[in-house]
Design a protein around this motif. Sequence first.
Motif, short mmCIF file in Angstrom:
data_model
loop_
_atom_site.label_atom_id
_atom_site.label_comp_id
_atom_site.label_asym_id
_atom_site.label_seq_id
_atom_site.Cartn_x
_atom_site.Cartn_y
_atom_site.Cartn_z
N MET A 1 0.85 -1.16 0.00
CA MET A 1 0.00 0.00 0.00
C MET A 1 0.90 1.24 0.00
O MET A 1 1.85 1.33 0.77
N LYS A 2 0.58 2.18 -0.86
CA LYS A 2 1.33 3.44 -0.93
C LYS A 2 1.10 4.23 0.35
O LYS A 2 0.05 4.17 0.95
N ILE A 3 2.09 4.96 0.75
CA ILE A 3 1.98 5.79 1.95
C ILE A 3 1.13 7.01 1.62
O ILE A 3 1.27 7.62 0.57
N PHE A 4 0.24 7.37 2.53
CA PHE A 4 -0.71 8.45 2.26
C PHE A 4 -0.06 9.83 2.28
O PHE A 4 1.10 9.99 2.63
N ARG A 17 7.03 12.49 7.42
CA ARG A 17 8.00 11.41 7.24
C ARG A 17 9.26 11.71 8.03
O ARG A 17 9.68 12.86 8.15
N VAL A 18 9.85 10.66 8.56
CA VAL A 18 11.13 10.79 9.25
C VAL A 18 12.22 11.06 8.21
O VAL A 18 12.20 10.51 7.11
N ARG A 19 13.15 11.94 8.58
CA ARG A 19 14.26 12.31 7.69
C ARG A 19 15.59 11.98 8.37
O ARG A 19 15.65 11.79 9.58
N HIS A 20 16.65 11.96 7.59
CA HIS A 20 17.98 11.70 8.14
C HIS A 20 18.36 12.72 9.20
O HIS A 20 19.02 12.38 10.19
N ASP A 21 17.95 13.98 9.03
CA ASP A 21 18.33 15.01 10.00
C ASP A 21 17.54 14.92 11.31
O ASP A 21 17.75 15.71 12.22
N ALA A 52 18.27 2.11 12.42
CA ALA A 52 16.81 2.21 12.54
C ALA A 52 16.28 3.40 11.76
O ALA A 52 15.23 3.30 11.09
N LEU A 53 16.98 4.50 11.79
CA LEU A 53 16.56 5.70 11.07
C LEU A 53 16.60 5.46 9.57
O LEU A 53 15.69 5.88 8.84
N GLU A 54 17.61 4.76 9.12
CA GLU A 54 17.73 4.46 7.68
C GLU A 54 16.52 3.66 7.20
O GLU A 54 15.97 3.93 6.12
N LYS A 55 16.08 2.68 7.97
CA LYS A 55 14.89 1.90 7.62
C LYS A 55 13.65 2.78 7.55
O LYS A 55 12.81 2.63 6.66
N ARG A 56 13.52 3.70 8.51
CA ARG A 56 12.36 4.58 8.54
C ARG A 56 12.32 5.46 7.29
O ARG A 56 11.28 5.66 6.69
N VAL A 57 13.47 6.01 6.93
CA VAL A 57 13.56 6.92 5.80
C VAL A 57 13.31 6.18 4.48
O VAL A 57 12.65 6.70 3.58
N ALA A 58 13.81 4.97 4.36
CA ALA A 58 13.73 4.21 3.11
C ALA A 58 12.35 3.64 2.81
O ALA A 58 12.04 3.34 1.66
N LEU A 59 11.51 3.49 3.82
CA LEU A 59 10.20 2.85 3.62
C LEU A 59 9.36 3.68 2.65
O LEU A 59 9.13 4.86 2.86
N ASP A 60 8.92 3.04 1.56
CA ASP A 60 8.08 3.76 0.60
C ASP A 60 6.73 3.10 0.37
O ASP A 60 5.87 3.66 -0.29
N LEU A 69 5.40 2.04 9.33
CA LEU A 69 5.58 3.43 8.94
C LEU A 69 5.76 4.25 10.20
O LEU A 69 4.92 4.18 11.11
N PHE A 70 6.86 4.99 10.29
CA PHE A 70 7.11 5.90 11.40
C PHE A 70 6.95 7.33 10.90
O PHE A 70 7.47 7.66 9.82
N LEU A 71 6.27 8.16 11.67
CA LEU A 71 6.19 9.58 11.38
C LEU A 71 6.81 10.35 12.53
O LEU A 71 6.55 10.04 13.70
N ALA A 72 7.61 11.35 12.20
CA ALA A 72 8.15 12.24 13.22
C ALA A 72 7.04 13.18 13.67
O ALA A 72 6.22 13.62 12.86
N VAL A 73 7.00 13.47 14.96
CA VAL A 73 6.05 14.42 15.52
C VAL A 73 6.85 15.68 15.85
O VAL A 73 7.76 15.65 16.68
N GLU A 74 6.48 16.76 15.19
CA GLU A 74 7.23 18.01 15.27
C GLU A 74 6.33 19.11 15.84
O GLU A 74 5.16 19.21 15.47
N LEU A 75 6.88 19.92 16.73
CA LEU A 75 6.14 21.07 17.25
C LEU A 75 6.06 22.14 16.15
O LEU A 75 7.08 22.53 15.58
#
Length: 187
Positions: A1-4, A17-21, A52-60, A69-75
């Motif tokens: 399933m494609k990510i929404f 989406r989680v990023r390398h930074d 772990a971060l690399e896996k999160r970023v690469a997931l498509d 699917l991991f999403l970063a929660v940002e203020l």
Amino acid sequence: MKIFDLPIETERLILRRVRHDDFEPLFPIHSDSDVCRYLPYEPRDEAGMREALEKRVALDRLEPGGDPLFLAVELKETGEVIGEVLLFYLNEEARQGEVGYVFSPDFQGKGYAMEATRAFMDACFKEFNLHRICARCSAANTPSWRLMEKLKMRREADFREHELFKGEWDHMYIYAILEDEWRAHFN
């Protein structure tokens, strides 16, 4: 399933989406022994977090039984990453998913986990057309199961000493909510 479509925005937060930074803000969370007490891994060292971060970023794509699917929660106000929400796509035919979350101790108790998880679950029901979302936690993790109850999830299982977890017998709760129940509470 494609990510929404992302990001998901709430009053105070952006879920993206989680990023390398994101390494700098996420590493202290995932290397904290108190945070990891109830997570299925030990505190991560720098190399483990980078992997772990690399896996999160690469997931498509989300595949049933695959990586979550991991999403970063940002203020919104500061752009600071304070935690993550995640979705395991459990079963395509039965339209089942499992959510989870992890937040920095510095930002717990401020309603951010509720705000982020509620918005994320709403998107999962709408975008993924999920029928049922579950979540699980150790019975000793009171803030986690209280959050599930605030999200109107019902406790469906209470497994006592069901497996060894980090050298001790685990007592686990499983919560869930159906899409029509979600809509009745949050629409």
